[in-house]
Design an enzyme around this catalytic site. Structure first.
Site, short mmCIF file in Angstrom:
data_model
loop_
_atom_site.label_atom_id
_atom_site.label_comp_id
_atom_site.label_asym_id
_atom_site.label_seq_id
_atom_site.Cartn_x
_atom_site.Cartn_y
_atom_site.Cartn_z
N ASN A 75 0.85 -1.19 0.00
CA ASN A 75 0.00 0.00 0.00
C ASN A 75 0.89 1.24 0.00
OD1 ASN A 75 -1.92 1.98 0.41
ND2 ASN A 75 -2.31 1.46 2.55
N LYS A 97 0.03 4.28 -0.18
CA LYS A 97 -0.62 5.43 0.46
C LYS A 97 -0.46 6.68 -0.42
CE LYS A 97 -0.12 3.27 4.94
NZ LYS A 97 0.03 3.45 6.41
N HIS A 128 -9.52 0.61 5.07
CA HIS A 128 -8.25 0.78 5.75
C HIS A 128 -8.45 1.65 6.99
CE1 HIS A 128 -4.11 2.12 6.50
NE2 HIS A 128 -3.72 1.07 5.80
N GLU A 136 -6.93 4.06 8.15
CA GLU A 136 -6.81 5.50 7.93
C GLU A 136 -8.08 6.08 7.32
OE1 GLU A 136 -1.98 5.12 7.39
OE2 GLU A 136 -3.23 5.45 5.62
N GLU A 142 -5.01 -5.27 10.77
CA GLU A 142 -4.03 -4.21 10.96
C GLU A 142 -4.32 -3.49 12.27
OE1 GLU A 142 -4.41 -1.35 7.72
OE2 GLU A 142 -6.43 -0.88 8.41
N GLY A 165 2.52 2.42 10.91
CA GLY A 165 3.41 3.56 10.74
C GLY A 165 4.09 4.01 12.02
N SER A 224 3.34 -2.09 10.31
CA SER A 224 4.80 -1.95 10.40
C SER A 224 5.53 -3.26 10.07
CB SER A 224 5.20 -1.46 11.80
OG SER A 224 4.72 -0.14 12.02
#
Length: 253
Positions: free
Chosen positions: A12, A14, A98, A100, A169, A175, A214
């Site tokens: 991904n 991003k 996701h 985010e 996730e 991150g 990560s």
């Protein structure tokens, strides 16, 4: 990993590499993927690079994913991208829900389920993301939260015979450099597999459950060795072909 399911490593990108750098990275991925026939590799560039990357990847074993989708085929939805548009652009996968998107754009479980349904209807495969926040983990609510997220789209997956993917996730590990240990990851992956199996044995057998949070070359092997971890959804490490290929090689072993 279960040998009956081919490992899937998805990158991904991003909001990075939306132009020339994306094309160059895709070329590098296509090169190393040719030497890993036992692993399915997918990259998810920004929308602006999808068409160009699709052209670069044509004839290679690397699949193309979008990072998001809007659950309508067409209409007055300025700025949104539909499933048929993504398919015409060369995508075969779509990342849905996701963390985010959930955190920054307020996507709720019901909306994520709509996206899953629209993606499958268009003949695309979703990588559906689920996961808990740090506060939820500290409150011992991990399995409760993840089950609520899975339950929202479980019937939709069961009605389809497509070989979809679910990505666990943990939000606190994305991150941040933190990562769920193999035992922590396996606990959640095994629970997801059980929920799928309760609904449909075939669904549980064909669904690949990825770990995302990560993932790096130095922790990939231990995570991928877990029985119910079928691959990885890779963020930052997928922006470097060397790191991404190292993770893919770990999956191949």
């Amino acid at each position: 990993m279960n040998p009956s399911r081919r490992p899937l490593i998805a990158g991904n990108w991003k909001m990075f590499h939306g132009g020339r750098k994306g094309v160059e990275l895709a070329q590098e991925c296509a090169t190393f993927a040719g030497g890993l026939p036992g692993v399915d590799i997918v990259v998810a560039p920004p929308f602006t690079a999808l068409a160009a990357v699709a052209s670069v990847l044509e004839g290679s074993p690397v699949g193309l994913a979008a990072q998001n989708v809007y659950p309508k085929d067409e209409g007055a939805f300025t700025g949104e991208i539909s499933p048929p548009m993504l398919k015409e652009c060369g995508c075969s996968w779509v990342i849905v829900g996701h963390s985010e998107r959930r955190e920054h754009f307020g996507e709720r479980n019901t909306f994520v389920a709509e996206k899953v349904a629209a993606t499958l209807q268009a003949g695309l495969l979703p990588i559906v993301c689920v996961g808990e926040s740090l506060a939820q983990r500290q409150a011992n609510e991990t399995l409760l939260i993840v089950k609520q997220q899975v339950d929202a789209f479980l019937d939709i997956l069961a009605q389809s015979k497509a070989a979809v993917a679910i990505a666990y996730e943990p939000v606190w590990a994305i991150g941040t450099g933190k990562v769920a240990g193999p035992a922590e990851a396996e606990e959640v992956h095994a629970a997801i597999r059980t929920w799928l199996s309760t609904r449909d044995e075939g669904l549980a057998a064909r669904t690949r459950i990825l770990y995302g949070g990560s993932v790096k070359p130095d922790n990939a092997a231990a995570l991928l060795a877990c029985p119910n971890v079928d691959g990885a959804l890779v963020g930052g490490a997928s922006l470097d072909a060397g790191s991404f290929s190292a993770i893919a090689r770990a999956a191949a072993k």
